[in-house]
Design an enzyme around this catalytic site. Structure first.
Site, PDB file in Angstrom:
ATOM      1  N   LYS A 288       0.848  -1.207   0.000  1.00 44.13           N
ATOM      2  CA  LYS A 288       0.000   0.000   0.000  1.00 44.13           C
ATOM      3  C   LYS A 288       0.878   1.248   0.000  1.00 44.13           C
ATOM      4  O   LYS A 288       2.005   1.213   0.494  1.00 44.13           O
ATOM      5  CB  LYS A 288      -0.875   0.012   1.265  1.00 44.13           C
ATOM      6  CG  LYS A 288      -1.979  -1.024   1.308  1.00 44.13           C
ATOM      7  CD  LYS A 288      -2.760  -0.904   2.615  1.00 44.13           C
ATOM      8  CE  LYS A 288      -3.804  -1.992   2.776  1.00 44.13           C
ATOM      9  NZ  LYS A 288      -4.922  -1.893   1.827  1.00 44.13           N
ATOM     10  N   ARG A 362      -9.941 -11.955   2.057  1.00 43.48           N
ATOM     11  CA  ARG A 362     -10.789 -13.033   1.512  1.00 43.48           C
ATOM     12  C   ARG A 362     -10.083 -14.377   1.565  1.00 43.48           C
ATOM     13  O   ARG A 362     -10.724 -15.426   1.677  1.00 43.48           O
ATOM     14  CB  ARG A 362     -11.223 -12.653   0.091  1.00 43.48           C
ATOM     15  CG  ARG A 362     -10.099 -12.522  -0.898  1.00 43.48           C
ATOM     16  CD  ARG A 362     -10.498 -11.715  -2.132  1.00 43.48           C
ATOM     17  NE  ARG A 362     -10.578 -10.274  -1.846  1.00 43.48           N
ATOM     18  CZ  ARG A 362     -10.946  -9.348  -2.720  1.00 43.48           C
ATOM     19  NH1 ARG A 362     -11.301  -9.682  -3.946  1.00 43.48           N
ATOM     20  NH2 ARG A 362     -10.984  -8.079  -2.383  1.00 43.48           N
TER      21      ARG A 362
HETATM   22  N1  BES Z   1      -8.003  -4.163   4.518  1.00 45.11           N
HETATM   23  C1  BES Z   1      -8.217  -3.722   3.194  1.00 45.11           C
HETATM   24  C2  BES Z   1      -9.559  -3.022   2.992  1.00 45.11           C
HETATM   25  C3  BES Z   1      -9.740  -1.698   3.692  1.00 45.11           C
HETATM   26  C4  BES Z   1      -9.458  -0.516   3.030  1.00 45.11           C
HETATM   27  C5  BES Z   1     -10.243  -1.630   4.957  1.00 45.11           C
HETATM   28  C6  BES Z   1      -9.655   0.698   3.645  1.00 45.11           C
HETATM   29  C7  BES Z   1     -10.454  -0.407   5.577  1.00 45.11           C
HETATM   30  C8  BES Z   1     -10.169   0.754   4.924  1.00 45.11           C
HETATM   31  C9  BES Z   1      -8.171  -4.898   2.232  1.00 45.11           C
HETATM   32  O1  BES Z   1      -7.344  -5.933   2.612  1.00 45.11           O
HETATM   33  C10 BES Z   1      -7.654  -4.386   0.933  1.00 45.11           C
HETATM   34  O2  BES Z   1      -6.526  -3.983   0.904  1.00 45.11           O
HETATM   35  N2  BES Z   1      -8.491  -4.425  -0.102  1.00 45.11           N
HETATM   36  C11 BES Z   1      -8.124  -3.956  -1.373  1.00 45.11           C
HETATM   37  C12 BES Z   1      -8.588  -4.980  -2.393  1.00 45.11           C
HETATM   38  C13 BES Z   1      -8.057  -4.745  -3.787  1.00 45.11           C
HETATM   39  C14 BES Z   1      -6.576  -5.006  -3.823  1.00 45.11           C
HETATM   40  C15 BES Z   1      -8.791  -5.657  -4.727  1.00 45.11           C
HETATM   41  C16 BES Z   1      -8.817  -2.618  -1.601  1.00 45.11           C
HETATM   42  O3  BES Z   1      -9.944  -2.443  -1.169  1.00 45.11           O
HETATM   43  O4  BES Z   1      -8.185  -1.725  -2.173  1.00 45.11           O
HETATM   44 MN    MN Z   2      -5.358  -5.673   1.939  1.00 49.69          MN
END
Ligand code: BES
Ligand code: MN
Ligand code: ZN
Length: 512
Positions: A288, A362
């Protein structure tokens, strides 16, 4: 903060110090306690009313400091609005608002004496006297939460002077009973909030598991912890894949509260709660950016909600069989980390092509869901996860997303949400979205690749739901934590979201 319920005859506040908190309905109509306080103070309230903008609307507070000829340090006249608009949620907000006002005023003790006229043919509140006192107390308690354990300087700035709150009720026995159940729920919420607020260097998977076990065993919950060796033997390929780039060991925690029917009969089958417990989500090799990584200590809020809920069910001795299963991992990038392009074999046997290591939740849930269904054959299965940024884009912070294969379960959760204020909004599942996670080389890929990210994540989970299983997935990414305080009953950061909702669901539909 000590909260107690007392009978009217025990009220010494009128003679003693502290705040005397009384109520008025919309239109400024004083309730019996307020009439008493007004008389005792030689009409201080009616005089103050005349020169204020107080109309009795729900949430308004009129404060009279150091009323002449009276021991109490202050009178608080609280607006309750229209009688038919007084509900449990509203009373909780009021309880919290009262405490907030007393915090600001530096008060150390208070007696709350608010009696709303009961329902009659002409209307009135449907909340019973006992429930009224209990929910005021619950709201007051929720407001008292603070997470200050890592502060070492200027502690007096954060210390609250308010130490005792007494709530007067003419139906003491029933109020105490209602309050005991709510106090157990408040403790569960605080436990969940604490877990979410803890920094990730302190709360890594094994420490989370240890705390869950310590907190729950003393409440009579059976707790079992699986480490990596055991999970490897059993084939948790998806969950372990996520954790393999971390120096911290992944864990699976299984919690069983057996308060319901015993034996193998169908009615004894438990309700199951599964939680995403990513103690820190760096994104892994699909790392990230800085701003997106901040706050990812909260990526275990689903698991925290499961622990808090099971704790509250046990503490209030709910007549239900409930199991909680949480997958605890840390998603980190190192030389051993799983990669984009890796193919993982899940516990279910299905293979997953990983195209983005940041879509890790997931993967953790997939194995936890399979394990839960195989071992417990639950009568209903609910998972909670801070799963996608897409759900935050869609619903913001007011609703969690709900995805389900069972309309009755959705309706029940929606009703529980409206009642508790932890609301859910349904989004679709559909084969057209499922198509989006087809892989070129494996059974599925872990991202949809296009839009509708919250839905493709839910479709992914559904591939791990067995035939006939009533299942709901709650994407809580937008409601699990917040920057700043927006509602009196919910503090800044970890909200403890879901503990109230699930307790309500269980109470209404699963308790014997
Ligand atoms: N933990 C995150 C989702 C999240 C984002 C929770 C912001 C709380 C606040 C999750 O693991 C994630 O990173 N999801 C990605 C998925 C994508 C790579 C398909 C996302 O939502 O960007
Ligand atoms: Mn994630
Ligand atoms: Zn995540």
């Amino acid at each position: 903060m000590q909260i107690s319920l007392v009978a009217p005859s025990n009220v010494t506040a009128k003679q003693g110090g502290g705040a005397w908190v009384v109520g008025a309905m919309e239109g400024g109509h004083l309730l019996p306690g307020a009439i008493l306080a007004d008389k005792a103070s030689g009409g201080a309230l009616t005089r103050a009313l005349k020169v204020s903008r107080f109309t009795g609307k729900q949430g308004q507070i009129l404060e009279v400091l150091a009323p002449a000829g009276l021991k109490p340090s202050r009178l608080l006249l609280v607006g309750l609005g229209k009688a038919d608009g007084v509900d449990e949620k509203g009373l909780e907000t009021l309880g919290a608002q009262i405490v907030g006002r007393l915090y600001a005023g530096g008060e150390s003790q208070a007696t709350i004496e608010i009696d709303v006229p009961p329902a009659s043919k002409k209307g009135g509140s449907k909340v019973k006297k006992a429930e009224l006192a209990a929910h005021l107390a619950f709201g007051a308690k929720l407001k008292s939460y603070a997470f200050n354990k890592y502060r070492t300087r200027n502690l007096e700035e954060y210390e609250k002077k308010l130490k005792t709150v007494r709530i007067v009720t003419s139906d003491l026995a029933a109020a105490k009973k209602a309050h005991a159940g709510l106090a157990a729920i408040a403790d569960g919420i605080f436990l969940a909030r604490d877990l979410v607020n803890e920094p990730p260097n302190v709360l890594y998977p094994a420490e989370f598991a240890r705390r869950a076990k310590a907190q729950l065993s003393r409440l009579g919950v059976k707790v079992q912890i699986l480490g990596e060796a055991e999970m490897k033997k059993q084939g948790f390929g998806a969950l372990l894949g996520v954790g393999q780039g971390s120096a911290r060991e992944s864990q699976l925690v299984i919690m069983q509260w057996n308060g319901g029917p015993k034996g193998n009969k169908k009615s004894a089958r438990p309700i199951a709660l599964v939680g995403k417990g990513v103690c820190f989500d760096s994104g892994g090799l699909s790392i990230k950016v800085g701003a997106g990584m901040q706050g990812m200590k909260g990526d275990m809020a689903g698991a925290a909600c499961v622990v808090g809920t099971i704790a509250s069910l046990a503490a209030r001795k709910a007549k239900v069989n409930a199991v909680g299963v949480i997958g605890l991992v840390e998603n980190m990038p190192d030389g051993g980390a799983f990669r984009p392009d890796d193919v993982l074999t899940s516990l279910s046997g299905q293979t997953i092509e990983v195209l983005n290591t940041d879509a890790e939740g997931r993967l953790v849930l997939a194995d936890a869901l399979t394990y839960t269904q195989r071992r417990f054959q639950p009568k209903a299965l609910i998972d909670l996860a801070t799963l996608t940024g897409a759900i935050v884009q869609t619903l913001g912070h007011e609703h969690a997303g709900i995805f389900s294969n069972d309309d009755q379960l959705v309706q029940r959760l929606q009703a529980a949400g409206r009642h508790t204020g932890e609301r859910v909004w349904q989004l679709p599942l559909d084969p057209a979205y499922d198509k989006m996670i087809r892989s070129k080389i494996a059974d599925m890929k872990n991202i949809g690749g296009g839009n509708s990210g919250a839905i493709t994540a839910a479709q992914f989970l559904q591939r791990f739901i067995e035939k006939g299983m009533a299942w709901a997935h709650l994407d809580i990414a937008g409601v699990a934590w917040q920057d700043g305080e927006h509602k009196p009953t919910i503090p800044s950061w970890g909200t403890g979201w879901g503990v109230r909702l699930l307790n309500r669901l269980v109470k209404e539909h699963y308790e014997a």
